[in-house]
Design an enzyme around this catalytic site. Sequence first.
Site, short mmCIF file in Angstrom:
data_model
loop_
_atom_site.label_atom_id
_atom_site.label_comp_id
_atom_site.label_asym_id
_atom_site.label_seq_id
_atom_site.Cartn_x
_atom_site.Cartn_y
_atom_site.Cartn_z
N ARG A 138 0.82 -1.17 0.08
CA ARG A 138 0.04 0.10 0.02
C ARG A 138 0.93 1.28 0.03
NH1 ARG A 138 -3.68 -2.56 -1.44
NH2 ARG A 138 -5.69 -3.10 -0.55
N HIS A 158 -1.54 0.75 -9.55
CA HIS A 158 -2.37 -0.08 -8.70
C HIS A 158 -3.12 -1.61 -9.52
CE1 HIS A 158 -4.49 -0.59 -4.39
NE2 HIS A 158 -4.14 -2.07 -4.93
P1 NAP Z 1 -1.64 -11.76 4.22
O1 NAP Z 1 -1.67 -13.16 3.64
O2 NAP Z 1 -2.43 -11.53 5.57
O3 NAP Z 1 -0.05 -11.84 4.58
C1 NAP Z 1 0.60 -10.60 5.10
C2 NAP Z 1 1.98 -10.87 5.59
O4 NAP Z 1 2.39 -9.82 6.13
C3 NAP Z 1 2.09 -12.25 6.73
O5 NAP Z 1 3.34 -12.90 6.46
C4 NAP Z 1 2.12 -11.40 8.00
O6 NAP Z 1 2.85 -12.02 8.99
C5 NAP Z 1 3.07 -10.19 7.39
N1 NAP Z 1 2.91 -9.13 8.43
C6 NAP Z 1 2.01 -8.35 8.82
N2 NAP Z 1 2.39 -7.67 9.73
C7 NAP Z 1 3.52 -7.55 9.98
C8 NAP Z 1 4.44 -6.77 10.79
N3 NAP Z 1 4.07 -5.87 11.66
N4 NAP Z 1 5.74 -7.22 10.99
C9 NAP Z 1 6.24 -8.51 9.94
N5 NAP Z 1 5.50 -9.00 9.15
C10 NAP Z 1 3.98 -8.65 9.16
O7 NAP Z 1 -1.77 -10.79 3.27
P2 NAP Z 1 -1.79 -11.08 1.43
O8 NAP Z 1 -2.90 -11.61 0.87
O9 NAP Z 1 -0.43 -11.62 1.10
O10 NAP Z 1 -1.77 -9.34 0.97
C11 NAP Z 1 -0.76 -8.49 1.56
C12 NAP Z 1 -0.97 -7.13 1.40
O11 NAP Z 1 -0.91 -6.84 -0.37
C13 NAP Z 1 -2.50 -6.79 1.28
O12 NAP Z 1 -2.89 -6.54 2.80
C14 NAP Z 1 -2.75 -5.57 0.32
O13 NAP Z 1 -2.50 -4.32 1.10
C15 NAP Z 1 -1.54 -5.88 -0.56
N6 NAP Z 1 -2.35 -6.09 -2.03
C16 NAP Z 1 -1.77 -5.34 -2.93
C17 NAP Z 1 -2.38 -5.63 -4.24
C18 NAP Z 1 -1.87 -4.50 -5.65
O14 NAP Z 1 -2.55 -4.83 -6.71
N7 NAP Z 1 -0.89 -3.71 -5.25
C19 NAP Z 1 -3.10 -6.54 -4.54
C20 NAP Z 1 -3.56 -7.45 -3.47
C21 NAP Z 1 -2.97 -7.04 -2.17
P3 NAP Z 1 2.46 -13.31 9.55
O15 NAP Z 1 2.67 -14.43 8.55
O16 NAP Z 1 3.23 -13.74 10.68
O17 NAP Z 1 0.84 -13.04 10.01
C1 GLV Z 2 -5.68 -4.92 -3.85
O1 GLV Z 2 -4.96 -3.80 -3.86
C2 GLV Z 2 -6.13 -5.74 -2.99
O2 GLV Z 2 -6.06 -5.48 -1.82
O3 GLV Z 2 -6.66 -6.80 -3.36
#
Ligand code: NAP
Ligand code: GLV
Length: 312
Positions: A227, A275
């Site tokens: 983000r 994005h």
């Molecule tokens: P997720 O499955 O919830 O994974 C989040 C990861 O971040 C986990 O490994 C978590 O650790 C780690 N984390 C969270 N807080 C932390 C901290 N304080 N210190 C260290 N590690 C931390 O999320 P996801 O599905 O992979 O998605 C991640 C993010 O990508 C979303 O929240 C969104 O903002 C972004 N995103 C962007 C796009 C785009 O098009 N640019 C698309 C989709 C998503 P643990 O494993 O220990 O819980």
């Molecule tokens: C995109 O940014 C998502 O959070 O899925």
Amino acid sequence: MTLLFCSNIDNAGLWRDALGRRLPGLSMRVWPDIGGPDGDPDDIDMALVWQPPQGVFAGLSNLRLVMSLGAGVETLLRDPTLPDVPLVRMVSDSLSDDMAGFVALQVLRWHRHSDAFDAAQKAGVWQWLPYRPAREVSVGLLGLGELGSAAARVLTALGYRVLGWSRSPKQLPGVEGFAGADGLAAMLPRCDLLVCLLPLTADTQGILDRDLFARLPAGAVVINAGRGGHLVEADLLDALDRGHLAGASLDVFSEEPLPPAHPFWRHPRVRVSPHSAAATHPSQAVEQVVATVTAFREGRPLANVIDRRRGY
Ligand code: NAP
Ligand code: GLV
């Protein structure tokens, strides 16, 4: 059961068709038309939303379930009208595949001199440039969740050394894992490229700042697909302009769309995408929504529920 749909980027018609085929009898209203032609807001018990305007849930007194069309839910959690009901985020193989592809594209672009070759072609110059073998290049992933672990799988398949940081310790094939503040301190100096795939929470806001950049080796590249709030933009520009960082690929911004006068647009070592790293496609994501609605209807436990205490 009536579902409120609210998104300024997702196609309500495609979602209506996809859900209607699988959930006959489901009634769908598209915000701001919360009353519908023949209903009242009290009929609405579910919502399917992407970054809706703040206050969207006001007046929906029978809302029992909120589903996010996206993986990140920080804007929903900031909304004071979000009721205390399960908040389910998007998790899909397609989203993970797309993000892994985006990360690989950006890593290869910087590692394999893609921009330099484009410029050389425009100038009609045959320009060979040396590059290190992938297995001697270290890519650090901030976040090893659904998206970070998918990116890790693709990067290891391409031969990169992959390091990954998470809140709790993780063991993933081919990934050297780090956790906590000490883990981050140990990982950063070893990252030739650093990719942010964290959720935006109180703990991760502004994590990509001057202090973090100083701990990366000179010549490192930063890729942010988490983000915009993760990045302190002025600190990135300073680290690039001093030559400490070699470049940055940015997909997300504190203000979206990125304003026309923003220096990122014209910076020679910043690559901007709108994005678009990983999108939710109805054809691929509808099964998750159907599974959630079905479990909700049948009173079974829901998957992918946000832990509001953690913030993701
Ligand atoms: P997720 O499955 O919830 O994974 C989040 C990861 O971040 C986990 O490994 C978590 O650790 C780690 N984390 C969270 N807080 C932390 C901290 N304080 N210190 C260290 N590690 C931390 O999320 P996801 O599905 O992979 O998605 C991640 C993010 O990508 C979303 O929240 C969104 O903002 C972004 N995103 C962007 C796009 C785009 O098009 N640019 C698309 C989709 C998503 P643990 O494993 O220990 O819980
Ligand atoms: C995109 O940014 C998502 O959070 O899925």
